[in-house]
Design a protein around this motif. Structure first.
Motif, PDB file in Angstrom:
ATOM      1  N   HIS A  25      52.541  30.901  39.243  1.00 51.61           N
ATOM      2  CA  HIS A  25      52.698  32.177  38.522  1.00 51.61           C
ATOM      3  C   HIS A  25      54.164  32.578  38.453  1.00 51.61           C
ATOM      4  O   HIS A  25      54.803  32.830  39.471  1.00 51.61           O
ATOM      5  N   HIS A  43      57.363  34.409  35.517  1.00 54.33           N
ATOM      6  CA  HIS A  43      57.793  34.916  34.218  1.00 54.33           C
ATOM      7  C   HIS A  43      59.205  34.342  34.080  1.00 54.33           C
ATOM      8  O   HIS A  43      60.183  34.986  34.484  1.00 54.33           O
ATOM      9  N   HIS A 103      46.940  39.402  35.743  1.00 58.26           N
ATOM     10  CA  HIS A 103      47.339  39.983  37.042  1.00 58.26           C
ATOM     11  C   HIS A 103      46.144  40.781  37.550  1.00 58.26           C
ATOM     12  O   HIS A 103      45.591  41.599  36.808  1.00 58.26           O
ATOM     13  N   HIS A 135      47.898  37.308  42.072  1.00 61.74           N
ATOM     14  CA  HIS A 135      48.100  38.271  43.167  1.00 61.74           C
ATOM     15  C   HIS A 135      46.855  38.455  44.035  1.00 61.74           C
ATOM     16  O   HIS A 135      46.818  37.979  45.149  1.00 61.74           O
ATOM     17  N   ASP A 158      56.264  34.398  41.136  1.00 62.92           N
ATOM     18  CA  ASP A 158      56.381  35.558  40.254  1.00 62.92           C
ATOM     19  C   ASP A 158      57.775  35.512  39.598  1.00 62.92           C
ATOM     20  O   ASP A 158      58.505  34.548  39.768  1.00 62.92           O
TER      21      ASP A 158
HETATM   22 ZN   LIG Z   1      53.585  38.479  37.507  1.00 67.07          ZN
END
Ligand SMILES: [Zn+2]
Length: 442
Positions: free
Chosen positions: A67, A69, A215, A252, A303
């Protein structure tokens, strides 16, 4: 004499195969994009067009970041140590509302460089202008599962949300047959996407048989908001929408009840755990040992760089192990091998790629990295798992192979021009400074 395209020898091979074999003085050979043979001792009768002497170092499956970005590398260190809403409203939102495709491309390329150089060969991404992330991964020679972020408000990329679903469908069609890139449907979260959008996203993912990524239960505030809006917790809300199934990858999952975990396990939902982001944003501690015990496939992610602030999966493994030990006040709560599984074979399972990657076995795709152990902090070496989780860092990775291609050799990137990339990132940072300044003057 057998022919191979690539031969690695003199290595400790951490296979992560079903028996978790570790082969000392091992070798492995690659033909085209596939691992052809793995064994011990001198490679028998193989002539390879390229040979790598691992010099006694460790060879392991390329790490899988479940995961991130990626383009948020350009926000690294822009604003830290702030309350969540202050951070979002004064920094992240003003910048994200102004950015464009070029910005996302540069950020994603920077992320690919950082990931390859620290041992990651596959990543799962959610962001805006996601075609640019797919392009960047393809140029870098990285494996990636990507998806355009969807939410109920307008996006600077596609405008109104109906266009977002169309954009996602185009992405799926465009990248369908690419050897490295695949596409998922990615509604942002339960607090930014209403039931209608979530249902449509679920339908689209089923229509094309691609994962649905969201998420889920990241903060207590999210759980409270979902409960007050829909009268049930986030997991039950997804269940009532018919979205709790083996198609779903949930990022998460910090705030879960025991019943939630049973539901996720029996539905076959897969989970991406992001310990450093959860710590930095003070979101809480995900019940990872409990989820694993319940039979949920859990993989590790970093993340985005705004909440980490790097993409180093070796560092993330260290944090994951220690977070759960401390949280349970029990040094056995999370061991090194379990953590390495979450970054390799379990991570592959989370992304639905366990047939392709995640272990070093004949027939699997040739995605692996070589770690130099001739360094003071990695000597002596009694237990390879222990070194990987508690002593090594991303800087110790010297070679990286993805789909049979050497994307890094001797610490040098082969697919991207690093100095040019760093200069482009500095240019984009000037824009970020101007955007933040303009937002503050408002
Ligand atoms: Zn995220």
């Amino acid at each position: 004499m057998k022919k191979a395209d690539l031969l690695v020898k003199n290595a400790i091979i951490i296979t992560m195969d079903p028996a978790r074999h570790v082969i000392h003085s091992g070798y492995l050979s690659v033909v085209a994009d596939t691992i052809e043979s793995v064994g011990q001792g001198d490679p028998p009768h193989i002539s390879a067009s390229k040979e790598i002497d691992a010099k006694g170092g460790m060879v392991l499956p390329g790490l899988i970041n479940c995961h991130t970005h990626a383009s948020m590398t350009l926000f690294r260190g822009l604003a830290d140590d702030l309350p969540l809403m202050d951070w979002l409203e004064h920094y992240i939102f003003p910048v994200e509302s102004r950015m464009d495709a070029h910005f996302v491309k540069v950020g994603a390329l920077l992320a690919c460089a950082e990931m390859i150089m620290s041992g990651t060969t596959t990543f799962c991404d959610m962001y805006l202008f996601e075609d640019q992330v797919a392009e960047a991964a393809s140029e870098a020679g990285m494996r990636a599962l990507v998806g355009e972020v969807l939410y109920d408000f307008d996006s600077p990329n596609y405008g109104p949300v109906e266009k977002g679903l169309e954009y996602t469908e185009q992405l799926i069609q465009q990248w369908n047959n690419h050897p490295l890139i695949s596409v998922a449907v990615e509604p942002h979260s339960l607090f930014t996407c209403g039931p209608e959008l979530l249902k449509k996203a679920g339908e689209l993912s089923k229509k094309h048989a691609v994962p649905l990524i969201v998420h889920l239960a990241e903060t207590e505030a999210e759980v409270d908001e979902v409960k007050s809006k829909y009268g049930k917790g986030p997991v039950e809300h997804l269940e009532s929408l018919g979205l709790l199934d083996s198609n779903l990858i949930a990022s998460h999952c910090v705030h879960l009840t025991g019943q939630d975990m049973e539901k996720l396990a029996s539905a076959g939902v897969r989970v991406a755990h992001n310990p450093e982001s959860n710590m930095k944003l003070a979101s809480g501690v995900a019940p990872v040992p409990e989820m694993i015990k319940a039979g949920i496939a859990v993989g590790l992610g970093t993340d985005g760089c705004a909440s980490n602030n790097n993409l180093d999966m070796l560092a993330e493994m260290d944090s994951a192990a220690k977070l759960h030990k401390l949280h349970h006040m029990d040094p056995t709560a999370m061991d090194a091998l379990s953590v390495l599984e979450m970054a390799t074979i379990k991570a592959a399972e989370v992304l639905g790629m366990e047939e392709l990657i995640g272990s070093i076995e004949p027939g699997k795709k040739a995605d692996f990295i070589v770690i130099d152990t001739n360094r003071p902090h990695l000597v002596p070496l009694y237990n390879p798992y222990s070194h990987l989780v508690y002593a090594a860092s991303g800087h110790d990775v010297v070679h990286a192979v993805i789909d049979g291609h050497m994307v890094m050799e001797g610490g040098e990137l082969r697919t991207l021009d690093l100095s040019q990339l760093i200069a482009s990132a500095q240019e984009q940072a000037k824009r970020v400074r101007a955007w933040v300044g303009a937002a503050k003057r408002k």
